[in-house]
Motif scaffolding. Structure first.
Motif, PDB file in Angstrom:
ATOM      1  N   SER A  37      -2.288 -11.334  -2.177  1.00 55.02           N
ATOM      2  CA  SER A  37      -3.133 -10.233  -2.636  1.00 55.02           C
ATOM      3  C   SER A  37      -3.160  -9.130  -1.594  1.00 55.02           C
ATOM      4  N   ILE A  38      -3.605  -7.959  -2.008  1.00 50.98           N
ATOM      5  CA  ILE A  38      -3.776  -6.846  -1.079  1.00 50.98           C
ATOM      6  C   ILE A  38      -5.192  -6.313  -1.204  1.00 50.98           C
ATOM      7  N   THR A  39      -5.629  -5.627  -0.162  1.00 53.74           N
ATOM      8  CA  THR A  39      -6.973  -5.060  -0.149  1.00 53.74           C
ATOM      9  C   THR A  39      -6.895  -3.542  -0.094  1.00 53.74           C
ATOM     10  N   ASP A  40      -8.000  -2.906  -0.476  1.00 51.49           N
ATOM     11  CA  ASP A  40      -8.096  -1.452  -0.429  1.00 51.49           C
ATOM     12  C   ASP A  40      -9.577  -1.107  -0.285  1.00 51.49           C
ATOM     13  N   PRO A  41      -9.929  -0.111   0.552  1.00 51.16           N
ATOM     14  CA  PRO A  41     -11.342   0.242   0.721  1.00 51.16           C
ATOM     15  C   PRO A  41     -12.048   0.594  -0.596  1.00 51.16           C
ATOM     16  N   ALA A  42     -11.277   1.071  -1.582  1.00 55.86           N
ATOM     17  CA  ALA A  42     -11.884   1.451  -2.857  1.00 55.86           C
ATOM     18  C   ALA A  42     -12.114   0.261  -3.782  1.00 55.86           C
ATOM     19  N   ARG A  98       0.844  -1.202   0.000  1.00 57.68           N
ATOM     20  CA  ARG A  98       0.000   0.000   0.000  1.00 57.68           C
ATOM     21  C   ARG A  98       0.874   1.246   0.000  1.00 57.68           C
ATOM     22  N   THR A  99       1.975   1.190   0.740  1.00 59.71           N
ATOM     23  CA  THR A  99       2.919   2.312   0.753  1.00 59.71           C
ATOM     24  C   THR A  99       3.458   2.570  -0.643  1.00 59.71           C
ATOM     25  N   VAL A 100       3.824   1.489  -1.339  1.00 54.49           N
ATOM     26  CA  VAL A 100       4.364   1.620  -2.698  1.00 54.49           C
ATOM     27  C   VAL A 100       3.315   2.193  -3.642  1.00 54.49           C
ATOM     28  N   LEU A 101       2.090   1.675  -3.589  1.00 52.23           N
ATOM     29  CA  LEU A 101       1.034   2.126  -4.503  1.00 52.23           C
ATOM     30  C   LEU A 101       0.660   3.588  -4.281  1.00 52.23           C
TER      31      LEU A 101
END
Length: 374
Positions: free
Chosen positions: A100-105, A54-57
């Protein structure tokens, strides 16, 4: 030590990424050794890995990375990762599609291939802040010991592994540094492994053969660092566990709290009836006066009541016995204040006496000491 700052895009680091677990991890088409021999195994959990990505994105800066110049290949320098393994592996494993990673969006978790083309490019174009260092082996190891790696403190055995590298350590880690394999699987009911990836099980095995204390462990590792295998260590571990399994085959939670190498060294040469021992263990587990259940296994071999922490008389039992005796010690017949006396079993616990008011007597300190020494 000479240090130069560079900005290196992720796409260069992940090129030719190869992860063969304990045998090695490399990037940059083999030019970057991501896990040198002195490095720890991967310890980030899923939440920590996701936080890195998430930091990278978001384009936020990660802490700096330290690489050590180790040599040259094809006219290009080669590197060992001095600090940053956990973050680097998180990035590489994500690009490989391994989590995988998650994101609220997002409506669902995404792996690297599920990202949009723009987000994939953000990851690959993200620039790592890398200090490239040149120095002696001692300087590199010293720096490695004091650098704070993403907030995870290096454990004592990880630091020892950093110093005593060699074929012996490589083989020892094959037995003791993998979850659900070798030593971890073999002794799981009798040995509390701790954090295997943090080398807790390897440290325990070394204590079993070398003795307690940093000096003893370091001396053993130094003496054997160039041995071609760690069979002596593995044999000691198996000998102790095999004896424990044969002597106390009934699996219970208390087994992992027992000091098995001490009992093996003291009692392993004698012949024991496992059935008789099991009957005694069951009786003692049901005895409410025994407060240290793990001590039962030593007690049935040694007969030393001290390892059981027999339940003490409470204040009401002490007061009742004191008043019943009118403050007179039952042995010397002298009067004492209650604070000067000790509660004692009339019928000893070993002969079936219980820790209850009717079985309590008060002795002065001197008589109690004399009785204890008999």
């Amino acid at each position: 030590m000479q240090i130069d700052l560079h900005r290196i895009p992720v796409r260069e680091v992940v090129a030719g990424y190869l992860n063969t677990e304990e045998d090695g991890v490399s990037g940059m088409n083999g030019r970057l050794d991501i896990r040198p021999k002195y490095q720890r195994l991967f310890r980030y959990n899923v939440e920590q890995q996701q936080a890195v990505l998430r930091t990278v994105l978001k384009g936020f800066p990660l802490n700096v990375f330290y690489w050590s110049v180790s040599g040259e290949s094809g006219g290009e320098p080669t590197y060992e990762m001095l600090d940053g393994q956990q973050r680097t592996l998180s990035i590489c494993e994500f690009v490989e599609g391994n989590f995988s990673i998650t994101d609220p969006a997002w409506p669902f978790p995404k792996n690297f291939d599920s990202l949009s083309a723009d987000d994939r490019n953000k990851v690959l174009a993200y620039q790592l802040m890398v200090y490239k260092c040149r120095g002696t082996e001692d300087e590199k190891l010293e720096w490695f010991q004091v650098i704070n790696i993403a907030g995870l403190k290096l454990e004592a055995q990880e630091l020892r592994n950093a110093v005593y590298t060699g074929p012996w350590l490589t083989d020892a880690k094959r037995y003791f540094s993998r979850e659900n394999q070798a030593a971890h699987k073999y002794g799981k009911d009798y040995v509390k492994p701790g954090d295997v990836k943090a080398q807790a099980l390897l440290e325990k095995a070394l204590v079993w053969i070398a003795g307690r204390g940093d000096d003893a462990i370091c001396r053993y590792m130094n003496d054997h660092r160039n041995d071609q295998n760690a069979l002596e260590l593995w044999k000691r571990f198996r000998d102790v566990v095999d004896w424990a399994k044969a002597t106390f085959p009934k699996v219970r939670p208390q087994l992992s709290q027992v000091n098995w190498p001490d009992l093996y060294d003291r009692f392993g040469s004698r012949t024991w009836n496992a059935g008789e021992l099991e009957q005694r263990v069951r009786e003692l587990l049901a005895d409410v006066d025994v407060t240290k259940k793990a001590g039962i296994y030593e007690y049935v071999l040694s007969g030393d009541e001290r390892v059981l922490n027999i339940r003490a008389f409470d204040d009401s039992m002490r007061t009742e016995a004191y008043e019943r005796q009118n403050g007179i010690c039952v042995k010397c017949q002298e009067h004492f204040e209650i604070g000067e006396m000790h509660a004692d079993h009339i019928t000893p616990w070993s002969l079936g006496g219980k820790t209850e008011g009717a079985n309590c007597q008060m002795l002065c300190a001197d008589c109690n000491r004399r009785k204890s020494n008999i």
